[in-house]
Design a protein around this motif. Structure first.
Motif, mmCIF file in Angstrom:
data_model
loop_
_atom_site.group_PDB
_atom_site.id
_atom_site.type_symbol
_atom_site.label_atom_id
_atom_site.label_comp_id
_atom_site.label_asym_id
_atom_site.label_seq_id
_atom_site.Cartn_x
_atom_site.Cartn_y
_atom_site.Cartn_z
ATOM 1 N N ASN A 23 0.831 -1.204 0.000
ATOM 2 C CA ASN A 23 0.000 0.000 0.000
ATOM 3 C C ASN A 23 0.868 1.258 0.000
ATOM 4 N N LEU A 24 1.954 1.234 0.765
ATOM 5 C CA LEU A 24 2.876 2.362 0.777
ATOM 6 C C LEU A 24 3.445 2.599 -0.623
ATOM 7 N N ASN A 25 3.869 1.528 -1.268
ATOM 8 C CA ASN A 25 4.429 1.636 -2.623
ATOM 9 C C ASN A 25 3.399 2.154 -3.623
ATOM 10 N N ASP A 26 2.117 1.829 -3.398
ATOM 11 C CA ASP A 26 1.034 2.278 -4.286
ATOM 12 C C ASP A 26 0.536 3.679 -3.928
ATOM 13 N N GLY A 27 1.048 4.235 -2.824
ATOM 14 C CA GLY A 27 0.587 5.553 -2.384
ATOM 15 C C GLY A 27 -0.763 5.529 -1.705
ATOM 16 N N ALA A 28 -1.196 4.355 -1.288
ATOM 17 C CA ALA A 28 -2.509 4.198 -0.654
ATOM 18 C C ALA A 28 -2.383 4.395 0.851
ATOM 19 N N MET A 29 -2.129 5.653 1.240
ATOM 20 C CA MET A 29 -1.908 5.997 2.646
ATOM 21 C C MET A 29 -2.875 7.114 3.022
ATOM 22 N N TYR A 30 -3.474 6.978 4.188
ATOM 23 C CA TYR A 30 -4.360 8.013 4.697
ATOM 24 C C TYR A 30 -3.879 8.398 6.093
ATOM 25 N N GLN A 31 -3.540 9.661 6.284
ATOM 26 C CA GLN A 31 -3.094 10.142 7.593
ATOM 27 C C GLN A 31 -4.276 10.761 8.327
ATOM 28 N N THR A 32 -4.594 10.229 9.496
ATOM 29 C CA THR A 32 -5.652 10.814 10.304
ATOM 30 C C THR A 32 -5.190 12.158 10.865
ATOM 31 N N HIS A 33 -6.143 12.946 11.301
ATOM 32 C CA HIS A 33 -5.819 14.229 11.930
ATOM 33 C C HIS A 33 -4.916 13.997 13.132
ATOM 34 N N HIS A 34 -5.251 13.000 13.936
ATOM 35 C CA HIS A 34 -4.452 12.662 15.117
ATOM 36 C C HIS A 34 -3.010 12.334 14.716
ATOM 37 N N PHE A 35 -2.839 11.560 13.661
ATOM 38 C CA PHE A 35 -1.510 11.178 13.194
ATOM 39 C C PHE A 35 -0.703 12.410 12.803
ATOM 40 N N LYS A 36 -1.309 13.298 12.024
ATOM 41 C CA LYS A 36 -0.623 14.522 11.590
ATOM 42 C C LYS A 36 -0.206 15.379 12.782
ATOM 43 N N LYS A 37 -1.086 15.438 13.783
ATOM 44 C CA LYS A 37 -0.788 16.200 14.994
ATOM 45 C C LYS A 37 0.420 15.607 15.715
ATOM 46 N N ARG A 38 0.454 14.283 15.824
ATOM 47 C CA ARG A 38 1.565 13.616 16.511
ATOM 48 C C ARG A 38 2.880 13.783 15.738
ATOM 49 N N LEU A 39 2.838 13.785 14.412
ATOM 50 C CA LEU A 39 4.053 14.030 13.628
ATOM 51 C C LEU A 39 4.675 15.358 14.021
ATOM 52 N N ARG A 40 3.830 16.392 14.085
ATOM 53 C CA ARG A 40 4.331 17.728 14.432
ATOM 54 C C ARG A 40 4.830 17.774 15.870
ATOM 55 N N GLU A 41 4.021 17.283 16.793
ATOM 56 C CA GLU A 41 4.373 17.345 18.219
ATOM 57 C C GLU A 41 5.656 16.583 18.530
ATOM 58 N N ARG A 42 5.854 15.474 17.850
ATOM 59 C CA ARG A 42 6.978 14.585 18.182
ATOM 60 C C ARG A 42 8.150 14.737 17.211
ATOM 61 N N ASP A 43 8.037 15.723 16.323
ATOM 62 C CA ASP A 43 9.106 16.030 15.373
ATOM 63 C C ASP A 43 9.534 14.784 14.594
ATOM 64 N N ILE A 44 8.548 14.140 13.978
ATOM 65 C CA ILE A 44 8.776 12.946 13.170
ATOM 66 C C ILE A 44 8.446 13.308 11.721
ATOM 67 N N SER A 45 9.313 12.928 10.806
ATOM 68 C CA SER A 45 9.097 13.268 9.399
ATOM 69 C C SER A 45 8.366 12.139 8.673
ATOM 70 N N THR A 46 7.746 12.481 7.554
ATOM 71 C CA THR A 46 7.099 11.455 6.735
ATOM 72 C C THR A 46 8.143 10.515 6.124
ATOM 73 N N LEU A 47 9.365 11.015 5.935
ATOM 74 C CA LEU A 47 10.451 10.133 5.471
ATOM 75 C C LEU A 47 10.749 9.057 6.512
ATOM 76 N N ASP A 48 10.743 9.457 7.795
ATOM 77 C CA ASP A 48 10.946 8.478 8.873
ATOM 78 C C ASP A 48 9.829 7.434 8.857
ATOM 79 N N ILE A 49 8.594 7.885 8.648
ATOM 80 C CA ILE A 49 7.453 6.965 8.619
ATOM 81 C C ILE A 49 7.636 5.947 7.495
ATOM 82 N N SER A 50 7.930 6.431 6.297
ATOM 83 C CA SER A 50 8.132 5.528 5.154
ATOM 84 C C SER A 50 9.282 4.560 5.406
ATOM 85 N N TYR A 51 10.365 5.071 5.976
ATOM 86 C CA TYR A 51 11.544 4.243 6.240
ATOM 87 C C TYR A 51 11.219 3.123 7.228
ATOM 88 N N VAL A 52 10.504 3.474 8.295
ATOM 89 C CA VAL A 52 10.156 2.463 9.305
ATOM 90 C C VAL A 52 9.184 1.441 8.732
#
Length: 105
Positions: A23-52
């Protein structure tokens, strides 16, 4: 009918990770509002998410979220910089990754 929205039982951890990566390779990803908030608060990049997601593992059995009736999997891994990170992903019938939250460990 509304109570049973998913058509598959929880899949094995190996199969779930395979689907999540596809799904990641196909771009079939949906970020919830909560997820986006946590990315900002915890200083996590979308590159880190893809890598993990690409390099991480699922260590635990999934949890069934009773509000969405979907299976949630926790992917654990290291970021590009070597920080430990966990991501909660809900497989939505099974072609979309719904990103629920993320946390540094």
């Amino acid at each position: 009918y509304g109570l049973i929205r998913h058509f598959f039982r929880s899949c094995s951890r190996t199969e779930a990770l395979k689907r999540i990566k596809a799904n990641l390779n196909d771009g079939a990803m949906y970020q919830t509002h909560h997820f986006k908030k946590r990315l900002r608060e915890r200083d996590i990049s979308t590159l880190d998410i893809s890598y993990v997601i690409r390099n991480g593992r699922i260590d635990d059995e999934p949890d069934l979220d009773i509000t969405t009736n979907q299976w949630r999997y926790k992917i654990n891994g290291k970021t590009i910089d070597g920080d430990s990170l966990s991501i909660i992903v809900e497989l939505e019938i099974p072609k979309v990754n719904k990103l629920i939250t993320c946390m540094k460990r």
